[in-house]
Motif scaffolding. Sequence first.
Motif, PDB file in Angstrom:
ATOM      1  N   ILE A   1       0.936  -1.221  -0.087  1.00 11.03           N
ATOM      2  CA  ILE A   1      -0.014   0.052  -0.078  1.00 11.03           C
ATOM      3  C   ILE A   1       0.735   1.450   0.024  1.00 11.03           C
ATOM      4  O   ILE A   1       0.388   2.445   0.135  1.00 11.03           O
ATOM      5  CB  ILE A   1      -0.913  -0.042   1.171  1.00 11.03           C
ATOM      6  CG1 ILE A   1      -0.315   0.356   2.346  1.00 11.03           C
ATOM      7  CG2 ILE A   1      -1.969  -1.212   1.114  1.00 11.03           C
ATOM      8  CD1 ILE A   1      -1.232   0.312   3.564  1.00 11.03           C
ATOM      9  N   ALA A   2       2.233   1.199  -0.054  1.00 10.79           N
ATOM     10  CA  ALA A   2       3.112   2.350   0.090  1.00 10.79           C
ATOM     11  C   ALA A   2       3.623   2.534  -1.372  1.00 10.79           C
ATOM     12  O   ALA A   2       4.784   3.128  -1.513  1.00 10.79           O
ATOM     13  CB  ALA A   2       4.194   1.908   0.907  1.00 10.79           C
ATOM     14  N   THR A   3       3.350   1.707  -2.676  1.00  8.44           N
ATOM     15  CA  THR A   3       3.879   2.266  -3.765  1.00  8.44           C
ATOM     16  C   THR A   3       3.198   3.481  -4.403  1.00  8.44           C
ATOM     17  O   THR A   3       2.439   3.435  -5.140  1.00  8.44           O
ATOM     18  CB  THR A   3       3.807   0.835  -4.589  1.00  8.44           C
ATOM     19  OG1 THR A   3       4.272  -0.056  -4.248  1.00  8.44           O
ATOM     20  CG2 THR A   3       4.422   1.250  -5.959  1.00  8.44           C
ATOM     21  N   ALA A   4       3.796   4.675  -3.960  1.00  7.89           N
ATOM     22  CA  ALA A   4       3.033   5.885  -3.853  1.00  7.89           C
ATOM     23  C   ALA A   4       3.763   6.928  -4.834  1.00  7.89           C
ATOM     24  O   ALA A   4       5.124   6.773  -4.985  1.00  7.89           O
ATOM     25  CB  ALA A   4       2.469   6.412  -2.745  1.00  7.89           C
ATOM     26  N   ASN A   5       3.178   7.940  -5.371  1.00 10.35           N
ATOM     27  CA  ASN A   5       3.594   9.079  -6.042  1.00 10.35           C
ATOM     28  C   ASN A   5       4.849   9.670  -5.142  1.00 10.35           C
ATOM     29  O   ASN A   5       5.800  10.299  -5.234  1.00 10.35           O
ATOM     30  CB  ASN A   5       2.901  10.209  -6.681  1.00 10.35           C
ATOM     31  CG  ASN A   5       2.090   9.758  -7.604  1.00 10.35           C
ATOM     32  OD1 ASN A   5       0.830   9.216  -7.436  1.00 10.35           O
ATOM     33  ND2 ASN A   5       2.633   9.724  -8.929  1.00 10.35           N
ATOM     34  N   LYS A   6       4.373  10.058  -3.821  1.00 10.66           N
ATOM     35  CA  LYS A   6       5.139  10.426  -2.657  1.00 10.66           C
ATOM     36  C   LYS A   6       5.353   9.651  -1.274  1.00 10.66           C
ATOM     37  O   LYS A   6       3.938   9.247  -0.952  1.00 10.66           O
ATOM     38  CB  LYS A   6       4.704  12.051  -2.266  1.00 10.66           C
ATOM     39  CG  LYS A   6       4.602  12.874  -3.467  1.00 10.66           C
ATOM     40  CD  LYS A   6       6.307  13.247  -3.738  1.00 10.66           C
ATOM     41  CE  LYS A   6       6.282  14.458  -4.840  1.00 10.66           C
ATOM     42  NZ  LYS A   6       7.537  14.929  -5.113  1.00 10.66           N
ATOM     43  N   VAL A   7       6.469   9.251  -1.067  1.00  9.06           N
ATOM     44  CA  VAL A   7       6.556   8.306   0.241  1.00  9.06           C
ATOM     45  C   VAL A   7       7.221   9.313   0.989  1.00  9.06           C
ATOM     46  O   VAL A   7       8.308   9.290   1.066  1.00  9.06           O
ATOM     47  CB  VAL A   7       7.416   7.193  -0.255  1.00  9.06           C
ATOM     48  CG1 VAL A   7       7.358   6.295   0.872  1.00  9.06           C
ATOM     49  CG2 VAL A   7       6.796   6.394  -1.495  1.00  9.06           C
ATOM     50  N   LEU A   8       6.667   9.389   2.312  1.00 11.16           N
ATOM     51  CA  LEU A   8       7.069  10.190   3.506  1.00 11.16           C
ATOM     52  C   LEU A   8       7.189   8.990   4.598  1.00 11.16           C
ATOM     53  O   LEU A   8       6.718   8.214   4.709  1.00 11.16           O
ATOM     54  CB  LEU A   8       6.179  11.291   3.726  1.00 11.16           C
ATOM     55  CG  LEU A   8       5.678  11.843   2.537  1.00 11.16           C
ATOM     56  CD1 LEU A   8       4.497  12.907   3.419  1.00 11.16           C
ATOM     57  CD2 LEU A   8       6.740  13.073   2.048  1.00 11.16           C
ATOM     58  N   MET A   9       8.400   9.679   5.433  1.00  8.92           N
ATOM     59  CA  MET A   9       8.464   8.888   6.647  1.00  8.92           C
ATOM     60  C   MET A   9       8.431   9.809   7.741  1.00  8.92           C
ATOM     61  O   MET A   9       8.898  10.915   7.868  1.00  8.92           O
ATOM     62  CB  MET A   9       9.742   8.076   6.671  1.00  8.92           C
ATOM     63  CG  MET A   9       9.800   6.892   5.931  1.00  8.92           C
ATOM     64  SD  MET A   9      11.445   5.918   5.796  1.00  8.92           S
ATOM     65  CE  MET A   9      11.368   5.223   7.389  1.00  8.92           C
ATOM     66  N   MET A  10       7.832   9.181   8.978  1.00 12.63           N
ATOM     67  CA  MET A  10       8.153   9.973  10.386  1.00 12.63           C
ATOM     68  C   MET A  10       9.690  10.003  10.863  1.00 12.63           C
ATOM     69  O   MET A  10      10.334   9.043  10.338  1.00 12.63           O
ATOM     70  CB  MET A  10       7.326   9.188  11.206  1.00 12.63           C
ATOM     71  CG  MET A  10       5.598   9.412  11.232  1.00 12.63           C
ATOM     72  SD  MET A  10       5.059  11.068  11.043  1.00 12.63           S
ATOM     73  CE  MET A  10       5.362  11.761  12.608  1.00 12.63           C
ATOM     74  N   GLU A  11      10.038  10.737  11.410  1.00 13.82           N
ATOM     75  CA  GLU A  11      11.516  10.909  11.777  1.00 13.82           C
ATOM     76  C   GLU A  11      12.058   9.686  12.193  1.00 13.82           C
ATOM     77  O   GLU A  11      13.334   9.435  12.005  1.00 13.82           O
ATOM     78  CB  GLU A  11      11.488  12.021  12.507  1.00 13.82           C
ATOM     79  CG  GLU A  11      13.028  12.403  12.859  1.00 13.82           C
ATOM     80  CD  GLU A  11      13.257  13.561  13.954  1.00 13.82           C
ATOM     81  OE1 GLU A  11      14.534  13.993  14.213  1.00 13.82           O
ATOM     82  OE2 GLU A  11      12.285  14.146  14.398  1.00 13.82           O
ATOM     83  N   HIS A  12      11.362   9.008  13.145  1.00 10.23           N
ATOM     84  CA  HIS A  12      11.709   7.827  13.782  1.00 10.23           C
ATOM     85  C   HIS A  12      11.265   6.611  13.452  1.00 10.23           C
ATOM     86  O   HIS A  12      11.183   5.482  14.096  1.00 10.23           O
ATOM     87  CB  HIS A  12      11.892   8.155  15.351  1.00 10.23           C
ATOM     88  CG  HIS A  12      12.436   9.235  16.097  1.00 10.23           C
ATOM     89  ND1 HIS A  12      13.836   9.567  15.718  1.00 10.23           N
ATOM     90  CD2 HIS A  12      11.964  10.302  16.639  1.00 10.23           C
ATOM     91  CE1 HIS A  12      14.261  10.811  16.245  1.00 10.23           C
ATOM     92  NE2 HIS A  12      12.880  11.196  16.880  1.00 10.23           N
ATOM     93  N   ALA A  13      10.621   6.585  12.142  1.00  9.91           N
ATOM     94  CA  ALA A  13      10.213   5.210  11.631  1.00  9.91           C
ATOM     95  C   ALA A  13      11.249   4.468  10.893  1.00  9.91           C
ATOM     96  O   ALA A  13      12.263   4.784  10.646  1.00  9.91           O
ATOM     97  CB  ALA A  13       9.090   5.739  10.771  1.00  9.91           C
ATOM     98  N   ILE A  14      10.937   3.286  10.383  1.00 11.03           N
ATOM     99  CA  ILE A  14      11.766   2.525   9.858  1.00 11.03           C
ATOM    100  C   ILE A  14      11.048   1.843   8.749  1.00 11.03           C
ATOM    101  O   ILE A  14       9.995   1.747   8.682  1.00 11.03           O
ATOM    102  CB  ILE A  14      12.354   1.210  10.785  1.00 11.03           C
ATOM    103  CG1 ILE A  14      11.203   0.450  11.237  1.00 11.03           C
ATOM    104  CG2 ILE A  14      13.267   1.801  11.953  1.00 11.03           C
ATOM    105  CD1 ILE A  14      11.795  -0.849  11.922  1.00 11.03           C
ATOM    106  N   TYR A  15      11.870   1.411   7.527  1.00 17.43           N
ATOM    107  CA  TYR A  15      11.364   0.971   6.359  1.00 17.43           C
ATOM    108  C   TYR A  15      12.216  -0.036   5.929  1.00 17.43           C
ATOM    109  O   TYR A  15      13.481   0.364   5.538  1.00 17.43           O
ATOM    110  CB  TYR A  15      11.054   2.306   5.247  1.00 17.43           C
ATOM    111  CG  TYR A  15      10.135   1.837   4.331  1.00 17.43           C
ATOM    112  CD1 TYR A  15       9.287   0.834   4.200  1.00 17.43           C
ATOM    113  CD2 TYR A  15      10.309   2.688   3.023  1.00 17.43           C
ATOM    114  CE1 TYR A  15       8.579   0.645   2.912  1.00 17.43           C
ATOM    115  CE2 TYR A  15       9.462   2.556   2.078  1.00 17.43           C
ATOM    116  CZ  TYR A  15       8.751   1.273   2.114  1.00 17.43           C
ATOM    117  OH  TYR A  15       7.774   1.077   0.900  1.00 17.43           O
TER     118      TYR A  15
END
Length: 317
Positions: free
Chosen positions: A208-222
Amino acid sequence: MRSYLDFEKPVAELEAKVEELRALSSSGDGVVITDEVLKLEGKARDALVALYANLTPWQKTLVARHPQRPHFADFARGLFEDFTPLAGDRKFGEDEAIIGGFARFRGEAVCVLGHEKGSSTETRIRHNFGMARPEGYRKAARIMELADRFGVPMISLVDTAGAYPGIGAEERGQAEAIARSTDACLALSAPNVALIIGEGGSGGAIAIATANKVLMMEHAIYSVISPEGAASILWRDTAKAQDAATNMKITAQDLLRFGVIDGIVKEPAGGAHRDADAAIAAAGDAIADALSSLAGLDGPQVRKARRDKFLAIGRSL
């Protein structure tokens, strides 16, 4: 009651002392220690800021998994109006690990999808800790197809350790369901924005994250796999998870540098769990800016921009 991570022990001790002094001050026995309380509060705040300015990848992993970190339900309440969830994949059943539907975001109609981990024992079990089964991803694809039909932008809020790896899920076509959900993301004619709010784990997140814009919270991980999973495969020792986290480049700062994501949403000092309202408000502003930057594109341009974005990751790396 605030929950502290192991590395936050110095801050925990200072804040415990603050609470102790406050209790003495309010006990009615004539003890007035306001200045001391203010001094200790400042010291605790400075220690927290300094600590979170230099987190290791493993410490960020722990923050991303913090039990008091805001989840999808908190973001949904804080960002959207008239949220109407849709249930079921029309093939097998309902999966509450993924919640999706339609809502209004700052006055505009949007499609909303996200993983929900749950915040109590009961809700964590009901939402399967945010680990979706095939029916969850098929539900997501169904909702995305509706959004595409009506030209409604999509917002994804990602927070999962990964897709559920159980036998039943595999028997019902977990990999195929994830692939179809990812394909539905790529096929959208309307712009989509994904925000990693906690953990972005493997195909369960990408679906669900294959997007035009992908953002992350500062302390998230991916990441393609959890640090524990990587350590188990590489060294056959989950105790080496900290080494794996450092080498895997899973933080928002690393991924922005590599061009995998498009932006970082700053969190309050001490992480999003310290001030959920402020974190959610900052996320809303970042999502609004991302959608605004895509507003002038028509359907073919949106699809081309999304396709080129992901092709560029492989070409540049």
